[in-house]
Write a protein that holds these residues in place. Sequence first.
Motif, PDB file in Angstrom:
ATOM      1  N   UNK A 136       0.829  -1.216   0.000  1.00 39.70           N
ATOM      2  CA  UNK A 136       0.000   0.000   0.000  1.00 39.70           C
ATOM      3  C   UNK A 136       0.860   1.262   0.000  1.00 39.70           C
ATOM      4  N   UNK A 137       1.957   1.255   0.749  1.00 40.85           N
ATOM      5  CA  UNK A 137       2.822   2.437   0.835  1.00 40.85           C
ATOM      6  C   UNK A 137       3.655   2.630  -0.421  1.00 40.85           C
ATOM      7  N   UNK A 138       3.711   1.622  -1.281  1.00 38.78           N
ATOM      8  CA  UNK A 138       4.508   1.753  -2.503  1.00 38.78           C
ATOM      9  C   UNK A 138       3.923   2.784  -3.461  1.00 38.78           C
ATOM     10  N   UNK A 188       8.240   7.034  -8.209  1.00 39.39           N
ATOM     11  CA  UNK A 188       7.832   5.754  -7.632  1.00 39.39           C
ATOM     12  C   UNK A 188       8.929   4.703  -7.643  1.00 39.39           C
ATOM     13  N   UNK A 189       9.733   4.641  -8.683  1.00 35.95           N
ATOM     14  CA  UNK A 189      10.799   3.644  -8.738  1.00 35.95           C
ATOM     15  C   UNK A 189      11.772   3.798  -7.586  1.00 35.95           C
ATOM     16  N   UNK A 190      12.232   5.019  -7.358  1.00 41.02           N
ATOM     17  CA  UNK A 190      13.161   5.283  -6.257  1.00 41.02           C
ATOM     18  C   UNK A 190      12.495   5.022  -4.908  1.00 41.02           C
ATOM     19  N   UNK A 196      11.687  -1.219  -0.108  1.00 44.26           N
ATOM     20  CA  UNK A 196      12.180  -2.607  -0.093  1.00 44.26           C
ATOM     21  C   UNK A 196      13.449  -2.736   0.733  1.00 44.26           C
ATOM     22  N   UNK A 197      14.229  -1.679   0.797  1.00 47.08           N
ATOM     23  CA  UNK A 197      15.463  -1.706   1.619  1.00 47.08           C
ATOM     24  C   UNK A 197      15.145  -1.781   3.108  1.00 47.08           C
ATOM     25  N   UNK A 198      13.910  -1.466   3.488  1.00 45.61           N
ATOM     26  CA  UNK A 198      13.525  -1.532   4.894  1.00 45.61           C
ATOM     27  C   UNK A 198      13.327  -2.945   5.392  1.00 45.61           C
ATOM     28  N   UNK A 199      13.003  -3.837   4.475  1.00 43.93           N
ATOM     29  CA  UNK A 199      12.711  -5.207   4.878  1.00 43.93           C
ATOM     30  C   UNK A 199      13.806  -6.088   4.412  1.00 43.93           C
TER      31      UNK A 199
END
Length: 199
Positions: A136-138, A188-190, A196-199
């Motif tokens: 959702x946050x993406x 959005x790409x960045x 994704x780096x958070x997980x």
Amino acid sequence: SETNMAVQKVMAQIIVLLGHHGTVTGKMGRDCVEFIIRLCAATEQVELHSGAVATESLGEMCSNILQLLTTSVPSVEAVLWPYTLEYFFLSDTEAAVPAVARSLAHMAGKNRDKVEWGQFQYCTSGTKLLARLIVLASVPQEGGRGIHILRFLLKFSHNINRHLVDVWEARFPLLLHFLEQHKDNVELGQWQDWLLALV
């Protein structure tokens, strides 16, 4: 199941009054909260009896009502926390995610107890919740949901994985600052790479 928006608006206002009188409790209280959350997803303008159109949509009004119930009606907290987590998973309430996340972020700051995942039908684990909220946050601009989701995750991280708390406390302020500065224009790409780096 009422479909007339003017009637829905009045019913939402009645729920606030009931909440202030301490009667939004139990199963009836959960039904009232569900009614408000489902209306948070409404985008149409409400036509008043005079023929004029209200300055805020029914969804905006109900988002404000949910926040009011969350922050200033203590008796409603037992109905809201943690049961509103389920609404992150329902496709017909996806437009209400910003309001739900904002409400849950407020309550997560006060409720440090571990959540019992077995009480839910859809939100059955911290991992499942994290995956859903990252998705959702993406797309953070939808109703400003990215900011509200990150604020919620930051305060709720101990329920997902205790090892995330320190990492997220270091990284989330930068992500929140970025979203606050780029509310309407997020690459959005960045952004998705950062998430994704958070997980």
